[in-house]
Scaffold this active site. Structure first.
Site, mmCIF file in Angstrom:
data_model
loop_
_atom_site.group_PDB
_atom_site.id
_atom_site.type_symbol
_atom_site.label_atom_id
_atom_site.label_comp_id
_atom_site.label_asym_id
_atom_site.label_seq_id
_atom_site.Cartn_x
_atom_site.Cartn_y
_atom_site.Cartn_z
ATOM 1 N N VAL A 13 -99.853 -4.848 24.403
ATOM 2 C CA VAL A 13 -99.969 -6.261 25.331
ATOM 3 C C VAL A 13 -98.235 -6.613 25.697
ATOM 4 O O VAL A 13 -98.356 -6.836 26.900
ATOM 5 C CB VAL A 13 -100.734 -7.520 24.470
ATOM 6 N N ASP A 33 -89.074 -6.860 18.947
ATOM 7 C CA ASP A 33 -90.134 -6.085 17.945
ATOM 8 C C ASP A 33 -89.333 -6.260 16.711
ATOM 9 O O ASP A 33 -88.334 -5.782 16.663
ATOM 10 C CB ASP A 33 -90.752 -4.926 18.577
ATOM 11 N N ARG A 82 -106.961 -5.271 16.953
ATOM 12 C CA ARG A 82 -108.412 -4.781 16.357
ATOM 13 C C ARG A 82 -108.657 -3.410 16.249
ATOM 14 O O ARG A 82 -108.245 -2.847 17.139
ATOM 15 C CB ARG A 82 -109.438 -5.805 17.082
ATOM 16 N N ARG A 88 -112.764 -10.412 15.448
ATOM 17 C CA ARG A 88 -111.295 -11.032 15.734
ATOM 18 C C ARG A 88 -110.869 -11.901 14.574
ATOM 19 O O ARG A 88 -109.772 -12.128 14.321
ATOM 20 C CB ARG A 88 -111.534 -12.046 17.066
ATOM 21 N N ASN A 95 -102.550 -12.146 11.417
ATOM 22 C CA ASN A 95 -101.732 -12.689 12.731
ATOM 23 C C ASN A 95 -101.104 -14.107 12.436
ATOM 24 O O ASN A 95 -100.117 -14.263 13.274
ATOM 25 C CB ASN A 95 -102.639 -12.480 13.769
ATOM 26 N N HIS A 153 -112.214 -17.730 21.344
ATOM 27 C CA HIS A 153 -112.102 -16.584 21.953
ATOM 28 C C HIS A 153 -113.311 -15.696 20.857
ATOM 29 O O HIS A 153 -113.107 -14.627 20.980
ATOM 30 C CB HIS A 153 -110.710 -16.155 21.700
#
Ligand SMILES: NC(=O)C1=CN([C@@H]2O[C@H](COP(=O)(O)OP(=O)(O)OC[C@H]3O[C@@H](n4cnc5c(N)ncnc54)[C@H](O)[C@@H]3O)[C@@H](O)[C@H]2O)C=CC1
Ligand SMILES: CC(=O)C(=O)O
Length: 559
Positions: A13, A33, A82, A88, A95, A153
């Site tokens: 993403v 990162d 995922r 989720r 997360n 979501h």
């Protein structure tokens, strides 16, 4: 002067979002990162695409946050993605920990920012999916489809059908209720559909496009009305929760929550979706950052993330810190009634003062001698005098060892190799015992099913399995195999299943008839010497765990 955007997380993403933003040409990007050289490599690769795509913007990759100073927008995409079989919600705790770790790096002071500066993207993505499916169904341009997907979501997100139009025409004029219902359902499962196809990760093209649309709305002060995730302060009757609602996005970030009028059923659906979000918040809210950090370490340093005895779902996982009596406390200070009690041995409760005192006194006199010691002799005498079937005692350090030694002794005595156990019975983790505890396939009795890889076939063939509490089937098996059976091993109370009347007596009679050893494995069921009603039926061998981690094999030998 160009704007500056930081994207944290150089995975699918994040990197794709940076690529899209770089392509816009008017924003420099910093990609951060934790993986060494990954953001640098991806950033350089993207930078080198500049001459081809016509972008003079800079792309910098970094493992720290120095280069992110003075960013206009920070996008956090760091996290785990995922995989098939995960919801989720399964990602939530991990997360959250990652996001906390990121925000503590001074990009955002997680609690200090006003709500207009911290908001989420998922509604834009869910709406894009809904619009795509509608456009496909009607064979029209996606640009002409307007829609809103609100709420969380998760699977109870709320596609607002009444506000969904195609070229300004309400969707209800163009598609049947049934077709719209099917498209709504596909939207709800849109993320899962892609996970099932990708297998090794989750969607990133549509998510990164959604991020880019929001970033662009901020940088260009577009005042776009988008379905974003905002912290609500009473709007839509929801307070203190981040939920997907229509928001205005411009230079001020989330500049306004657009409070459209909802019909009763829409309001109810939004509230139900918000309630699911609230439930998740509450599930993780009980974990202190210390416990979350330790849970992460457990996942990092312990196989399967735990001690191998209990596997709780991530959303309710916890780490025990201390116990007193019948209660335990986790690292965050939450208190629980302990129904496990160490899986048996804590019959006197956790940290009983007399036990603590005795243990401290004993440890003060040395703890491991390897040679036979005074206390072992006195304890053995005590056990033999207290337990009717005990002639001699062998102390072991675990239930696995006690059962293993009992089976071996029986084989040596009977000069036969096979042992019969019961389906679902647990006798430790030796190769012999790890058979048909939780069988992964249904086999005909007495075929044993190993519970782990790595168990030799030769050992599997030495174990027979019978159904607990089914004396007839057990008798048939014993009768057919009596001349090769050294022993039958059974938990008199198998886990939480009590023996049916006559089952243990029948077992005793059968094993006596064929001169087969009967091993009563009391390591877990035993919760006190005098409480078990079956104790007047004595086995040939008995394992037990009477006191704190002081496991014993108690042997009447020969019978
Ligand atoms: N809300 C939504 O609509 C969507 C959410 N997601 C979520 O976004 C996240 C990213 O997804 P992908 O890029 O596909 O995953 P990915 O696995 O490809 O990338 C995640 C990256 O985050 C990095 N990372 C982990 N901890 C970090 C830390 N503390 N600091 C900096 N970087 C860190 C990893 O090294 C990895 O490179 C996942 O959690 C995923 O579930 C993804 C798509 C849509
Ligand atoms: C990953 C995710 O949340 C989605 O694709 O919807």
């Amino acid at each position: 002067m160009r704007s500056k955007v930081t994207v944290v997380g150089a995975g699918n993403v994040g990197a794709t979002a940076v690529q899209r933003i770089h392509q816009l040409g008017y924003a420099d990007t910093v990609l951060v990162d934790v993986v060494e050289d990954l953001p640098q490599g991806k950033a350089l690769d993207m930078l080198e695409s500049g001459p081809v795509i016509g972008s003079d913007a800079q792309v910098i990759g970094s493992n720290d946050y120095e280069a992110t100073a003075n960013s206009d927008v920070v996008v956090i995409t760091a996290g785990i993605a995922r995989r098939p079989g995960m919801s989720r919600d399964d990602l939530l705790l991990t997360n959250m920990n990652i996001t906390t770790a990121v925000t503590e790096q001074n990009i955002l002071e997680s609690s200090g920012f006003p709500r207009n500066r911290v908001f989420g993207m998922a509604g834009v993505l869910d709406t894009a999916r809904f619009r795509t499916f509608i456009a496909q169904e009607l064979n029209v341009s996606v640009e002409d489809v307007q829609a809103y997907v609100l709420g969380g979501h998760g699977d109870d997100m709320v596609p607002l059908v009444r506000y969904t139009t195609v070229g300004g025409i309400p969707i209800s004029e163009m598609l049947s209720e049934e077709t719209v219902g099917a498209l709504v359902q596909r939207t709800r499962q849109g993320g899962g559909e892609i996970v099932a196809l990708l297998k090794a990760g989750s969607a990133f093209y549509a998510p990164s496009a959604s991020i880019t649309q929001m970033v662009e709305a901020i940088l260009l002060d577009k005042k776009r009305i988008l379905p974003g995730c905002a912290y609500l302060e009473g709007e839509f009757g929801i307070n203190g929760l981040c939920v997907g609602v229509p928001i205005k996005v411009g230079a001020g970030g989330m500049e306004q929550v657009i409070e459209i009028k909802l019909m009763d059923h829409e309001q109810k659906a939004l509230e139900a979706s918000a309630a699911s979000v609230q439930e998740l918040v509450e599930k993780v809210a009980g974990r202190s950052s210390r416990e979350r950090e330790l849970l992460d370490k457990a996942a990092r340093y312990l196989p399967g993330g735990g001690s191998g005895n209990t596997n709780f779902p991530e959303s309710v996982n916890f780490l025990a810190r201390e116990g007193r009596g019948s209660h335990i406390w986790d690292v965050s200070g939450n208190e629980y009634v302990d129904w496990l009690m160490g899986s048996g041995p804590m019959v006197l409760g956790h940290a009983h003062p007399a036990v603590v005192e005795a243990v401290i006194e004993a440890v003060g006199q040395g703890s491991t001698f390897f040679t036979t010691n005074e206390k072992a002799v006195l304890l053995a005498e005590e056990l033999v005098n207290s337990v009717p079937c005990a002639d001699k005692v062998r102390f072991t350090t675990s239930g696995t060892d006690a059962c293993f030694q009992c089976m071996r002794a029986a084989r040596a005595y009977r000069k036969r190799e096979k042992v019969l156990k019961f389906e679902g019975g647990f006798h430790g983790t030796s190769d012999y015992a790890l058979m048909s505890v939780t069988p992964s396939s249904a086999e005909e009795f007495p075929q044993a099913v190993p519970n782990s890889g790595g168990i030799p076939k030769a050992i599997q063939d030495l174990m027979l399995v019978a159904p607990y509490n089914d004396l007839d089937t057990t008798a048939t098996i014993i009768e057919a195999h009596h001349d090769e059976l050294a022993a039958v091993i059974v938990e008199p109370v198998q886990r939480i299943i009590s023996p049916k009347s006559g089952f243990l007596q029948g077992l005793r009679e059968l094993t006596k008839r064929y001169d087969i050893r009967l091993i009563f494995d009391e390591v877990v069921p035993d919760s006190g010497w005098n409480t078990a009603g079956h104790r007047y039926i004595t086995g040939s061998l008995l394992t037990s765990a009477p006191w704190v981690k002081s496991w014993a094999a108690v042997i009447r030998w020969p019978q």
